[in-house]
Design an enzyme around this catalytic site. Structure first.
Site, short mmCIF file in Angstrom:
data_model
loop_
_atom_site.label_atom_id
_atom_site.label_comp_id
_atom_site.label_asym_id
_atom_site.label_seq_id
_atom_site.Cartn_x
_atom_site.Cartn_y
_atom_site.Cartn_z
N THR A 1 38.58 38.08 35.36
CA THR A 1 39.61 37.07 35.07
C THR A 1 39.37 35.89 36.02
OG1 THR A 1 41.16 38.34 36.43
CG2 THR A 1 41.32 38.60 34.04
N LYS B 1 37.31 44.82 38.41
CA LYS B 1 37.69 43.42 38.49
C LYS B 1 38.93 43.35 39.36
CE LYS B 1 40.69 41.54 36.74
NZ LYS B 1 42.09 41.18 37.21
N THR C 1 45.72 45.40 42.66
CA THR C 1 45.78 44.86 41.32
C THR C 1 44.39 44.71 40.79
OG1 THR C 1 47.79 43.76 41.59
CG2 THR C 1 46.37 42.86 39.96
N GLU D 1 40.93 35.45 45.53
CA GLU D 1 41.17 34.05 45.17
C GLU D 1 41.27 33.16 46.40
OE1 GLU D 1 43.45 34.71 40.90
OE2 GLU D 1 44.61 34.08 42.64
N ASN E 1 47.19 29.71 41.76
CA ASN E 1 48.38 30.43 41.32
C ASN E 1 49.61 29.56 41.10
OD1 ASN E 1 47.75 33.51 41.41
ND2 ASN E 1 46.75 32.66 43.23
#
Length: 385
Positions: free
Chosen positions: A149, A171, A182, A261, A381
C-alpha cells in the site's frame, strides 16, 4: 528470496484496478497441487474487525486448520463495510476456489488499504481469474509487490531450517502497533506440522517479532499473519520450526520498520531491570510511542530527559537514582547524573539506533522495535486521497 522459494508453492501478483494508476493490487499464494495443507493464523485484536479477518477465522475453524490458497488484495481494506463486506470476502474465496478446483473453505482471504469502502468486485473477480492463470513457482516477488500500500519496497524473507524452508512476504508501513502490527503476512513452509503445532509455532514467532513492532501506536482492523505447511520436507523438530518461523518474522518486521512511512530512524529499544517483564514492556511501549521522543530521534537528538520522563510516567516501579540510559555504548544518564559522551552525535546520525534503558530494580526485560516521527509521516496521513 520469497514465499515461493519454498518447494511446492506457487504465487502470482496482478493488476485488477482497485488501485489507481495501474499498480499491482491482487495476489494469490497456493499449493502447487491445489491440496489443502496445514494452516494457521494470528489476527488483529482490534474489535473493529475487518470482514476478511472474520472469514479467515471461519474457514480455519471449519476445516480444522487446512488451506490450499490465500487470496489478497491491496488498495481497499474491506473493513467497516457491513454485510456487503462479508459477502465480498466470501465471494473472493469462492472465486478463488472455483479457479483452483478447491473448496471455498480451503481459501483464506486478506485485504489492506482504505477503511470504509466497498470492494469493486467485478475488478476483483477478474483479477482472481487472472492471478489463478498466472500462478508460478517463481511468482513470489510479484505477489509481494501486489500487496503493497504505502510501502515503498516489497518485504520478503527466506529462512533455511534443518532440512526444511520457511519463506514469507509481508506489507506494512504505518498503523504498526502490537497486538499485532498493522500488516499482512503470508508464510509458507515445507515442514510437516499438524495445525495445532503450526499454530503454536506461529504464535510464538509473532510474539517475539511482529508484536514488538510499533510505529505510531495505531492498531489496524485487518492485521493478519498466515502460515501454510505442505509437509514436503517431512517431520521436523517443533522447536526448530518455531525458531525458523520467528527468524522469518523478524526479518519481515525489520523490513517494515525500515520502510515505515517517512521514517529516518529504526530504533531498537530494550528495557531491562524492571520489576517484571510486563512492566518492562509497558515502559518500553509508552516510550516508543511518545511523540516527543520520536521527534527527538528525527532531529538526531539523544535527549534523554524525554526518555526518563516517559519511563517515570509509565506506571511501573521506578527510581531515578537507579536509572541508566544508553545509546549503543554511549551512556547518557546514570546514577542520577547526565553524561555527555563525545562520540554520541556521530552515533545519532545512523539509520538504526540501539537504545538501552535499565531501571535497576529487577529481572524484567522487554524489547520494542520502533521509528522516529517525521514531516513525511504527517504528509502521508493527512487524508485518504
Amino acid at each position: 528470496m520469497s514465499v515461493t522459494d519454498v518447494p511446492g508453492f506457487t504465487a502470482a501478483g496482478v493488476t485488477c484496478g482497485i488501485k489507481p494508476g495501474g499498480k499491482p493490487d491482487l495476489a494469490l499464494v497456493a499449493t502447487a497441487d491445489a491440496a489443502a495443507v496445514s494452516a494457521a493464523g494470528v489476527f488483529t485484536s482490534n474489535k473493529m474487525t475487518a470482514a476478511p479477518v472474520l472469514v479467515c477465522r471461519e474457514h480455519l475453524a471449519a476445516t480444522g486448520g487446512r488451506a490450499a490458497a490465500v487470496v489478497l488484495n491491496s488498495g481497499n481494506a474491506n473493513a467497516a463495510t457491513g454485510a456487503q463486506g462479508m459477502a465480498d470476502a466470501r465471494q473472493m474465496c469462492q472465486e478463488t476456489a472455483a479457479a483452483l478446483g478447491v473448496a471455498a473453505e480451503e481459501v483464506l482471504v486478506c485485504s489492506t488499504g482504505l477503511i470504509g469502502y466497498v470492494l469493486p468486485m467485478d475488478a476483483v473477480c477478474s483479477g482472481i481469474a487472472e492471478a489463478a492463470r498466472a500462478l508460478d513457482p517463481d511468482g513470489g516477488p510479484r505477489a509481494a509487490e501486489a500487496i503493497m500500500t504505502t510501502d515503498t519496497v516489497p518485504k520478503q524473507a527466506v529462512v533455511a531450517g534443518d532440512g526444511f524452508t520457511v519463506g514469507g512476504m509481508a506489507k506494512g508501513a504505518a498503523m504498526l502497533e502490537p497486538h499485532m502490527s498493522t500488516m499482512l503476512a503470508v508464510l509458507a513452509t515445507d515442514a510437516a506440522a499438524e495445525p495445532e503445532t503450526l499454530r503454536s509455532a506461529l504464535r510464538a514467532g509473532v510474539a517475539q517479532t511482529f508484536n514488538t513492532l510499533t510505529v505510531d501506536g495505531a492498531e489496524s482492523t485487518n492485521d493478519t499473519v498466515l502460515i501454510v505447511a505442505n509437509g514436503g520436507a517431512g517431520p521436523v523438530d517443533p522447536a526448530a520450526l518455531t525458531r525458523a518461523i520467528a527468524d522469518a518474522c523478524e526479518s519481515l518486521a525489520l523490513q517494515m520498520a525500515d520502510d515505515a512511512e517517512g521514517s529516518t530512524k529504526t530504533v531498537f529499544l530494550r528495557v531491562t531491570g524492571a520489576a517484571s517483564d510486563a512492566e518492562a514492556a509497558k515502559a518500553a511501549r509508552d516510550t516508543a510511542n511518545c511523540q516527543l521522543v520520536k521527534c527527538s530521534w528525527y532531529g538526531q537528538d539523544p535527549y534523554w530527559g524525554r526518555i526518563a520522563s516517559e519511563m517515570g510516567a509509565a506506571g511501573v516501579a521506578f527510581d531515578p537514582a537507579r536509572l541508566t540510559i544508553a545509546y549503543g555504548s554511549h551512556v547518557v544518564y546514570q546514577h542520577g547524573e547526565p553524561a555527555h559522551p563525545p562520540e554520541l552525535a556521530r552515533y545519532m546520525t545512523g539509520r538504526r539506533l540501539d537504545l538501552h534503558v535499565d531501571l535497576g530494580l529487577g529481572e524484567g526485560s522487554a524489547r520494542v522495535i520502533t521509528t522516529d516521527l517525521t514531516h513525511a509521516y504527517i504528509d502521508e496521513n493527512m487524508g485518504t486521497s
